[in-house]
Design a protein around this motif. Structure first.
Motif, PDB file in Angstrom:
ATOM      1  N   VAL A   9      13.295  -4.626   3.519  1.00  0.00           N
ATOM      2  CA  VAL A   9      13.857  -4.974   2.217  1.00  0.00           C
ATOM      3  C   VAL A   9      12.976  -4.368   1.125  1.00  0.00           C
ATOM      4  O   VAL A   9      11.791  -4.114   1.347  1.00  0.00           O
ATOM      5  CB  VAL A   9      13.975  -6.505   2.019  1.00  0.00           C
ATOM      6  CG1 VAL A   9      15.030  -7.086   2.911  1.00  0.00           C
ATOM      7  CG2 VAL A   9      12.641  -7.190   2.249  1.00  0.00           C
ATOM      8  N   ARG A  34      10.984 -12.127   7.108  1.00  0.00           N
ATOM      9  CA  ARG A  34      10.148 -12.236   5.911  1.00  0.00           C
ATOM     10  C   ARG A  34       8.790 -12.880   6.206  1.00  0.00           C
ATOM     11  O   ARG A  34       8.381 -13.830   5.524  1.00  0.00           O
ATOM     12  CB  ARG A  34      10.880 -12.973   4.803  1.00  0.00           C
ATOM     13  CG  ARG A  34      12.125 -12.229   4.382  1.00  0.00           C
ATOM     14  CD  ARG A  34      12.537 -12.588   3.002  1.00  0.00           C
ATOM     15  NE  ARG A  34      13.688 -11.814   2.578  1.00  0.00           N
ATOM     16  CZ  ARG A  34      14.134 -11.772   1.340  1.00  0.00           C
ATOM     17  NH1 ARG A  34      13.535 -12.456   0.407  1.00  0.00           N
ATOM     18  NH2 ARG A  34      15.177 -11.051   1.024  1.00  0.00           N
ATOM     19  N   ASP A  54      16.274  -3.959  -4.085  1.00  0.00           N
ATOM     20  CA  ASP A  54      17.433  -4.736  -3.631  1.00  0.00           C
ATOM     21  C   ASP A  54      17.574  -6.026  -4.432  1.00  0.00           C
ATOM     22  O   ASP A  54      18.678  -6.541  -4.617  1.00  0.00           O
ATOM     23  CB  ASP A  54      17.283  -5.125  -2.144  1.00  0.00           C
ATOM     24  CG  ASP A  54      17.221  -3.903  -1.242  1.00  0.00           C
ATOM     25  OD1 ASP A  54      17.944  -2.933  -1.522  1.00  0.00           O
ATOM     26  OD2 ASP A  54      16.446  -3.931  -0.266  1.00  0.00           O
TER      27      ASP A  54
END
Ligand code: COA
Length: 166
Positions: free
Chosen positions: A31, A82, A35
């Motif tokens: 990511v 994450r 984004d």
């Protein structure tokens, strides 16, 4: 180092930590700040969708998110995503503790059998962490991610709860 599920009131601290992660460690994540310039806690605040936080005093220094699949035929699986430990707190076992705490909560979920995650093949440190936590690679997607013009493979890893270390 205290670890607990994050609540909505932790969002500001999470945003600060994630902006640091995506800025300072861009090459380790699929990511990008492009984004989402204002990243929020990416999970619901429930047993099947949560984010754990590790704290040094009042400071959030590490996070790991867990999302169980909701579809009828795939809800035996959950995604870990994450993972981040701030450099000021790295190398002290916090990453491993976040995974172990997540596995411990995952074991409470009836019918859940496996955890999976993805990690860039260039991220040897994270791969070592996941391997030593019971994850094994099962696939490698070639040129999965483009970071500043460099195409990087992505490893998919799985941990079957029946075989994960306690
Ligand atoms: C990867 C990361 C999560 C590790 O967190 P950490 O809290 O430093 O890890 P721990 O202290 O719990 O160490 C766990 C394992 O990681 C590996 N590790 C830790 N420090 C390491 C180092 N300096 N070099 C290589 N491997 C290392 C080891 O396998 C270690 O297990 P061991 O102590 O049994 O050998 C953290 O460095 C980080 O956030 N990095 C940048 C973002 C990132 O890569 N996120 C993962 C995206 S998939």
């Amino acid at each position: 180092m205290p670890i607990r599920p994050l609540q909505a009131s932790d969002n500001a601290a999470y945003t600060t930590l994630w902006i640091n992660a995506l800025t300072e460690h861009e090459k380790h994540f699929r990511v990008a700040l492009e984004d989402d310039a204002h990243p929020q806690i990416p999970t619901q605040f429930s047993a099947e969708s949560f984010t754990l936080g590790a704290f040094a005093g009042d400071n959030l220094v590490g996070t790991l998110s867990f999302v169980r699949e909701t579809r009828f035929k795939t809800k035996h699986k959950a995604l870990l995503m994450r993972m981040y430990v701030h450099p000021s707190a790295a190398g002290q076992g916090i990453g491993k503790a976040l995974i172990q705490a997540t596995i411990s909560l995952a074991r409470n979920l009836i019918g859940l059998r496996q955890l999976y995650l993805t990690v860039l093949a260039s991220n040897q440190r994270a791969i070592r962490l996941y391997t030593s936590s019971g994850f094994s690679p099962f696939a490698q997607e070639p040129e999965s991610v483009n970071i500043q013009g460099q195409y990087i493979d992505e490893l998919q890893m799985v941990c079957f709860l029946s075989k994960c270390p306690p």
